[in-house]
Design a protein around this motif. Structure first.
Motif, PDB file in Angstrom:
ATOM      1  N   GLY A 117       0.621  -1.301  -0.137  1.00  0.00           N
ATOM      2  CA  GLY A 117       0.089   0.118   0.228  1.00  0.00           C
ATOM      3  C   GLY A 117       1.020   1.212   0.068  1.00  0.00           C
ATOM      4  O   GLY A 117       0.055   2.112  -0.074  1.00  0.00           O
ATOM      5  N   TYR A 118       2.420   0.680   0.405  1.00  0.00           N
ATOM      6  CA  TYR A 118       2.921   2.494   0.347  1.00  0.00           C
ATOM      7  C   TYR A 118       4.153   2.569  -1.744  1.00  0.00           C
ATOM      8  O   TYR A 118       4.094   1.635  -1.529  1.00  0.00           O
ATOM      9  CB  TYR A 118       3.398   1.932   1.196  1.00  0.00           C
ATOM     10  CG  TYR A 118       3.375   2.975   2.610  1.00  0.00           C
ATOM     11  CD1 TYR A 118       3.228   3.907   3.288  1.00  0.00           C
ATOM     12  CD2 TYR A 118       2.163   1.672   3.515  1.00  0.00           C
ATOM     13  CE1 TYR A 118       2.297   4.141   4.068  1.00  0.00           C
ATOM     14  CE2 TYR A 118       1.599   1.737   4.699  1.00  0.00           C
ATOM     15  CZ  TYR A 118       1.631   3.770   4.557  1.00  0.00           C
ATOM     16  OH  TYR A 118       0.986   3.729   5.774  1.00  0.00           O
ATOM     17  N   PRO A 119       4.808   3.936  -1.719  1.00  0.00           N
ATOM     18  CA  PRO A 119       5.811   3.890  -2.382  1.00  0.00           C
ATOM     19  C   PRO A 119       6.905   2.948  -2.131  1.00  0.00           C
ATOM     20  O   PRO A 119       6.686   2.953  -0.988  1.00  0.00           O
ATOM     21  CB  PRO A 119       5.758   5.520  -2.593  1.00  0.00           C
ATOM     22  CG  PRO A 119       4.642   6.030  -2.118  1.00  0.00           C
ATOM     23  CD  PRO A 119       3.539   4.791  -1.248  1.00  0.00           C
ATOM     24  N   LEU A 120       7.240   2.624  -3.109  1.00  0.00           N
ATOM     25  CA  LEU A 120       8.582   1.453  -1.977  1.00  0.00           C
ATOM     26  C   LEU A 120       9.863   2.424  -1.882  1.00  0.00           C
ATOM     27  O   LEU A 120      10.549   2.105  -2.815  1.00  0.00           O
ATOM     28  CB  LEU A 120       8.319  -0.001  -3.232  1.00  0.00           C
ATOM     29  CG  LEU A 120       7.738  -0.725  -2.653  1.00  0.00           C
ATOM     30  CD1 LEU A 120       8.518  -2.002  -3.497  1.00  0.00           C
ATOM     31  CD2 LEU A 120       7.002  -1.270  -1.829  1.00  0.00           C
ATOM     32  N   THR A 121       9.861   3.196  -1.343  1.00  0.00           N
ATOM     33  CA  THR A 121      10.995   4.247  -0.416  1.00  0.00           C
ATOM     34  C   THR A 121      11.544   3.714   1.000  1.00  0.00           C
ATOM     35  O   THR A 121      10.138   3.243   1.676  1.00  0.00           O
ATOM     36  CB  THR A 121      10.954   5.273  -0.416  1.00  0.00           C
ATOM     37  OG1 THR A 121       9.793   5.946  -0.165  1.00  0.00           O
ATOM     38  CG2 THR A 121      10.081   5.856  -2.058  1.00  0.00           C
ATOM     39  N   ILE A 122      12.163   4.530   1.464  1.00  0.00           N
ATOM     40  CA  ILE A 122      12.470   4.176   2.520  1.00  0.00           C
ATOM     41  C   ILE A 122      12.076   5.636   3.269  1.00  0.00           C
ATOM     42  O   ILE A 122      11.709   4.885   4.720  1.00  0.00           O
ATOM     43  CB  ILE A 122      14.252   4.907   3.188  1.00  0.00           C
ATOM     44  CG1 ILE A 122      15.222   3.813   2.354  1.00  0.00           C
ATOM     45  CG2 ILE A 122      14.791   4.337   4.132  1.00  0.00           C
ATOM     46  CD1 ILE A 122      14.989   2.372   2.922  1.00  0.00           C
ATOM     47  N   GLU A 123      11.509   6.404   2.417  1.00  0.00           N
ATOM     48  CA  GLU A 123      11.070   7.310   3.391  1.00  0.00           C
ATOM     49  C   GLU A 123       9.050   7.046   3.917  1.00  0.00           C
ATOM     50  O   GLU A 123       8.553   6.808   4.799  1.00  0.00           O
ATOM     51  CB  GLU A 123      10.544   8.182   2.902  1.00  0.00           C
ATOM     52  CG  GLU A 123      11.972   9.388   2.702  1.00  0.00           C
ATOM     53  CD  GLU A 123      12.706   8.834   1.369  1.00  0.00           C
ATOM     54  OE1 GLU A 123      12.441   8.420   0.501  1.00  0.00           O
ATOM     55  OE2 GLU A 123      14.000   9.576   1.467  1.00  0.00           O
ATOM     56  N   SER A 124       8.380   6.345   2.718  1.00  0.00           N
ATOM     57  CA  SER A 124       7.324   5.398   2.675  1.00  0.00           C
ATOM     58  C   SER A 124       7.200   4.450   4.051  1.00  0.00           C
ATOM     59  O   SER A 124       6.676   3.662   4.890  1.00  0.00           O
ATOM     60  CB  SER A 124       6.703   5.063   2.030  1.00  0.00           C
ATOM     61  OG  SER A 124       8.059   4.117   0.995  1.00  0.00           O
ATOM     62  N   LEU A 125       8.481   3.581   4.728  1.00  0.00           N
ATOM     63  CA  LEU A 125       8.620   2.671   5.231  1.00  0.00           C
ATOM     64  C   LEU A 125       8.505   2.981   6.613  1.00  0.00           C
ATOM     65  O   LEU A 125       7.408   2.470   7.083  1.00  0.00           O
ATOM     66  CB  LEU A 125      10.331   1.396   4.781  1.00  0.00           C
ATOM     67  CG  LEU A 125      10.285   1.224   5.792  1.00  0.00           C
ATOM     68  CD1 LEU A 125       9.382  -0.813   5.724  1.00  0.00           C
ATOM     69  CD2 LEU A 125      11.427  -0.143   5.684  1.00  0.00           C
ATOM     70  N   LEU A 126       9.079   4.274   6.764  1.00  0.00           N
ATOM     71  CA  LEU A 126       9.479   4.910   7.725  1.00  0.00           C
ATOM     72  C   LEU A 126       8.010   5.432   8.254  1.00  0.00           C
ATOM     73  O   LEU A 126       7.845   5.189   9.559  1.00  0.00           O
ATOM     74  CB  LEU A 126      10.650   5.852   7.954  1.00  0.00           C
ATOM     75  CG  LEU A 126      12.304   5.238   7.776  1.00  0.00           C
ATOM     76  CD1 LEU A 126      12.633   6.752   7.623  1.00  0.00           C
ATOM     77  CD2 LEU A 126      12.027   4.296   9.156  1.00  0.00           C
TER      78      LEU A 126
END
Length: 166
Positions: A117-126
């Motif tokens: 459900g999120y863009p696969l970026t470090i920011e979205s993971l956090l």
């Protein structure tokens, strides 16, 4: 496996796990559920590894027939199986093992939320994990409550009814 040879002890373990599945159907705070308890309890208490995985998994599937299956379910089931595995290895329900199981469930399921459900970026993971933190408190509280409830209730039943029956 010869199903005619299930012991009284195993029947009680099965009943505890299916009791947990029924509890999932009762309204409760978010993530305050017996999922970890079902998996860890089964892994710890069944001597037969097939039962240690199959019984909690079947109970989970049956309760999900009522609750619904979602895209995240595959990650919930993966965490559930991993917790059952922990139970088969450690053979003990203790506070550190419950917390380890809670953390494992949190990481696996929230990685699933992020992947789906999120863009696969470090920011979205956090962001994903940060947004999940309030639910983690309920997870820990529920896991501690249900794991310890299952552990001590089973010890009581085992001591009172099972010591002389098998």
């Amino acid at each position: 496996m010869n199903y005619n040879k299930i012991s009284n002890r195993e029947v009680i373990i099965i009943l505890f796990i299916f009791f947990g599945a029924i509890i999932r159907l009762i309204p409760h705070p978010p993530n305050f559920a017996p999922i970890t308890a079902m998996a860890l309890f089964g892994g710890v208490n069944f001597k037969n590894r097939k039962l240690a995985y199959a019984v909690p998994l079947i109970a989970m599937i049956i309760s999900d027939l009522f609750l619904g299956f979602f895209s995240i379910s595959i990650f919930v089931y993966a965490a559930f199986i991993a917790i059952s595995y922990i139970g088969t290895i450690i053979k003990k329900i203790s506070i550190p093992n419950i917390l380890l199981s809670s953390l494992l469930f949190f990481i696996i399921t929230n990685l699933g939320v992020w992947l789906l459900g999120y863009p696969l970026t470090i920011e979205s993971l956090l962001t994903c994990f940060t947004m999940a933190l309030p639910f983690f408190g309920y997870t820990i509280a529920g896991d501690l409550f249900f794991c310890l409830l299952f552990k001590y209730s089973f010890k009581t039943v085992e001591k009172k009814y099972l010591i002389h029956s098998n």
